[in-house]
Design an enzyme around this catalytic site. Structure first.
Site, PDB file in Angstrom:
ATOM      1  N   GLY A   1       0.824  -1.214   0.000  1.00 46.78           N
ATOM      2  CA  GLY A   1       0.000   0.000   0.000  1.00 46.78           C
ATOM      3  C   GLY A   1       0.850   1.254   0.000  1.00 46.78           C
ATOM      4  O   GLY A   1       1.981   1.243   0.486  1.00 46.78           O
TER       5      GLY A   1
ATOM      6  N   GLY B   1       5.030  -7.660   3.940  1.00 45.93           N
ATOM      7  CA  GLY B   1       4.955  -8.537   2.773  1.00 45.93           C
ATOM      8  C   GLY B   1       6.074  -8.253   1.791  1.00 45.93           C
ATOM      9  O   GLY B   1       6.795  -9.160   1.334  1.00 45.93           O
ATOM     10  N   THR B   2       6.262  -6.976   1.467  1.00 44.87           N
ATOM     11  CA  THR B   2       7.284  -6.574   0.491  1.00 44.87           C
ATOM     12  C   THR B   2       8.690  -6.885   1.009  1.00 44.87           C
ATOM     13  O   THR B   2       9.557  -7.332   0.252  1.00 44.87           O
ATOM     14  CB  THR B   2       7.143  -5.063   0.194  1.00 44.87           C
TER      15      THR B   2
ATOM     16  N   THR C   1       5.031   1.472   6.689  1.00 44.24           N
ATOM     17  CA  THR C   1       3.615   1.167   6.928  1.00 44.24           C
ATOM     18  C   THR C   1       3.044   2.199   7.882  1.00 44.24           C
ATOM     19  O   THR C   1       3.696   2.562   8.874  1.00 44.24           O
ATOM     20  CB  THR C   1       3.373  -0.239   7.520  1.00 44.24           C
TER      21      THR C   1
ATOM     22  N   ASP D   1       0.773   1.493   9.782  1.00 45.40           N
ATOM     23  CA  ASP D   1       0.350   0.739  10.974  1.00 45.40           C
ATOM     24  C   ASP D   1       1.434   0.687  12.052  1.00 45.40           C
ATOM     25  O   ASP D   1       1.146   0.344  13.197  1.00 45.40           O
ATOM     26  CB  ASP D   1      -0.028  -0.694  10.585  1.00 45.40           C
TER      27      ASP D   1
ATOM     28  N   HIS E   1      -8.714   5.278   3.757  1.00 50.49           N
ATOM     29  CA  HIS E   1      -7.451   5.636   3.089  1.00 50.49           C
ATOM     30  C   HIS E   1      -7.082   7.114   3.213  1.00 50.49           C
ATOM     31  O   HIS E   1      -5.981   7.503   2.810  1.00 50.49           O
ATOM     32  CB  HIS E   1      -7.506   5.216   1.619  1.00 50.49           C
TER      33      HIS E   1
ATOM     34  N   ARG F   1      -3.821   7.455   4.670  1.00 46.45           N
ATOM     35  CA  ARG F   1      -2.615   7.077   3.927  1.00 46.45           C
ATOM     36  C   ARG F   1      -2.187   8.152   2.937  1.00 46.45           C
ATOM     37  O   ARG F   1      -1.068   8.115   2.421  1.00 46.45           O
ATOM     38  CB  ARG F   1      -2.869   5.769   3.159  1.00 46.45           C
TER      39      ARG F   1
HETATM   40  O1  F6P Z   1      -1.069  -2.099   6.187  1.00 46.67           O
HETATM   41  C1  F6P Z   1      -1.419  -0.797   5.936  1.00 46.67           C
HETATM   42  C2  F6P Z   1      -2.909  -0.679   5.698  1.00 46.67           C
HETATM   43  O2  F6P Z   1      -3.158   0.691   5.585  1.00 46.67           O
HETATM   44  C3  F6P Z   1      -3.780  -1.340   6.769  1.00 46.67           C
HETATM   45  O3  F6P Z   1      -3.977  -0.555   7.901  1.00 46.67           O
HETATM   46  C4  F6P Z   1      -5.046  -1.566   6.001  1.00 46.67           C
HETATM   47  O4  F6P Z   1      -5.756  -2.659   6.530  1.00 46.67           O
HETATM   48  C5  F6P Z   1      -4.557  -1.900   4.630  1.00 46.67           C
HETATM   49  O5  F6P Z   1      -3.303  -1.284   4.477  1.00 46.67           O
HETATM   50  C6  F6P Z   1      -5.503  -1.471   3.541  1.00 46.67           C
HETATM   51  O6  F6P Z   1      -5.030  -1.919   2.322  1.00 46.67           O
HETATM   52  P1  F6P Z   1      -5.714  -1.616   0.907  1.00 46.67           P
HETATM   53  O7  F6P Z   1      -5.122  -0.359   0.382  1.00 46.67           O
HETATM   54  O8  F6P Z   1      -5.363  -2.800   0.082  1.00 46.67           O
HETATM   55  O9  F6P Z   1      -7.180  -1.473   1.138  1.00 46.67           O
END
Ligand code: F6P
Length: 362
Positions: free
Chosen positions: A15, A121-122, A142, A144, A284, A287
């Site tokens: 992500g 994961g990456t 991340t 998180d 999101h 993010r």
């Molecule tokens: O791992 C980071 C994260 O933002 C998590 O908190 C969330 O569950 C996930 O990615 C969401 O991912 P996607 O962008 O695939 O919905």
């Protein structure tokens, strides 16, 4: 100039996250301005190593003005594991192993080393490509903040600012209407964003994956507050929180749709208390957007140090922050180990001391 290295690649996977561009810029500037190397951007996770036409030169011009920009100029994907790459064949999805193609294309692109920026994961993929002989260094990413080998990942601070700002805004409307507000923040396995934003926003209840809770205990807290004259409550929920087996009526909770657990919790509180509840799912929004100054600095330090590890010939390592200093740790130790909230830890105790409940005790 470093004698053995002439060109490096930079890739990011999983992500997106505020601060990715700042890492890329930090790495590119250090590689070009300090070491005189050529830098190639690998697009869309590892896809650019499978299909080398999806690469571009990363010059200082290419990274101008990206320090403060969210997202990633390289594009990204969380479905591109080269060891198990999903491909549609005759209407069904099969997986191919393109890992050796990645090694071969590194050679064809003339790359001597690769910086890989990503979450768990990456970084696991980076470790496995490293075991095939690719000279790789990792950078932890991340929002998180759940990678065990580093005290902080970039993106967390920005997400925390967004979540805290949202709680502040919802606070005033909760107060005006005398409502319960449920705010769902990100955190798939770890409750760091919920815990920190909950304390920063002065909420009443924090629900995180690490601490089992019951709806009855949450409602008991809300009711006690009402009896003492506080007519509204704020409940922060990490999206990865595990629902209790049964709702207050003794019925099994339905399985939540991904990212929707807060809605089920809000419904259950409303039914149990017969009080107006509203749910806000931040998703999101946490993010995206411009990284905070802290994340810009941390990202820059990580990008610079990743290149310095390459210059020193240290591969198979990930940069990390420990006691305020940038260090590195073997990817073998870093990948696959999560940093979860300790239910007995100091920050949880701080929250409890100021009257926040985690739904395990009223
Ligand atoms: O791992 C980071 C994260 O933002 C998590 O908190 C969330 O569950 C996930 O990615 C969401 O991912 P996607 O962008 O695939 O919905």
């Amino acid at each position: 100039m470093t004698a053995t290295i002439q060109a490096i690649g930079v890739a990011n996977g999983g992500g997106d996250c505020s601060g990715l561009n700042a890492v890329i810029r930090g790495a590119v500037h250090t590689a070009i301005l300090k070491h005189g190397w050529r830098v190639v951007g690998i697009h869309d996770g590892f896809d650019g190593l499978i299909w080398p036409e999806r690469t571009t030169p990363l010059t200082t011009d290419a990274v101008a003005d990206i320090l403060s920009r969210g997202g990633t100029i390289l594009g990204t994907t969380n479905r591109g594991n080269p060891f198990h790459y999903p491909v549609e064949e005759n209407g069904i999805t099969v997986t191919h192993d393109y890992s050796l193609t990645c090694c071969e294309n590194m050679r064809k692109l003339g790359l001597d080393a690769l910086v890989v920026i990503g979450g768990d994961g990456t970084l696991g993929i980076a470790r496995d490509l490293g075991r095939l002989g690719l000279p790789i260094v990792g950078v932890p990413k991340t929002i998180d903040n759940d990678i065990s080998a580093t005290e902080v990942t970039f993106g967390f601070d920005t997400a925390l600012h967004v979540a805290t700002d949202a709680i502040d805004r919802l606070h005033t409307t909760a107060e005006s209407h005398g409502r319960v507000m449920v705010i769902q923040v990100m955190g798939r396995d770890a409750g760091w964003i919920a815990l920190h934003s909950g304390i920063a926003g002065g909420v009443d209840v924090i629900l995180i994956p690490e601490i089992p809770f019951t709806i009855e205990t949450v409602c008991e807290k809300i009711r006690k507050q009402e009896l003492s004259g506080k007519k509204f409550s704020l409940v922060v929920v990490a999206e990865g929180v595990k629902l209790p087996a049964l709702d207050p009526a003794g019925k099994p909770f339905p399985a939540p749709r991904p990212g929707q657990v807060g809605i089920l919790i809000g419904d259950a509180i409303q039914k149990f208390l017969k009080k107006e509840v509203r749910v806000a799912v931040l998703g999101h929004i946490q993010r995206g957007g411009s990284p905070s100054p802290f994340d810009r600095i941390l990202s820059t330090r990580f990008g610079v140090e990743a290149v310095e590890l390459i210059a020193r010939g240290i591969f198979g390592h990930m940069v990390c922050l420990r006691a305020g200093e940038i260090q590195s740790v073997p990817l073998d130790e870093a990948a696959g180990k999560m940093r979860l909230v300790d239910p007995m830890g100091g920050i949880v105790r701080t929250a409890r001391s100021v009257g926040i409940t985690f739904g395990d005790q009223a």
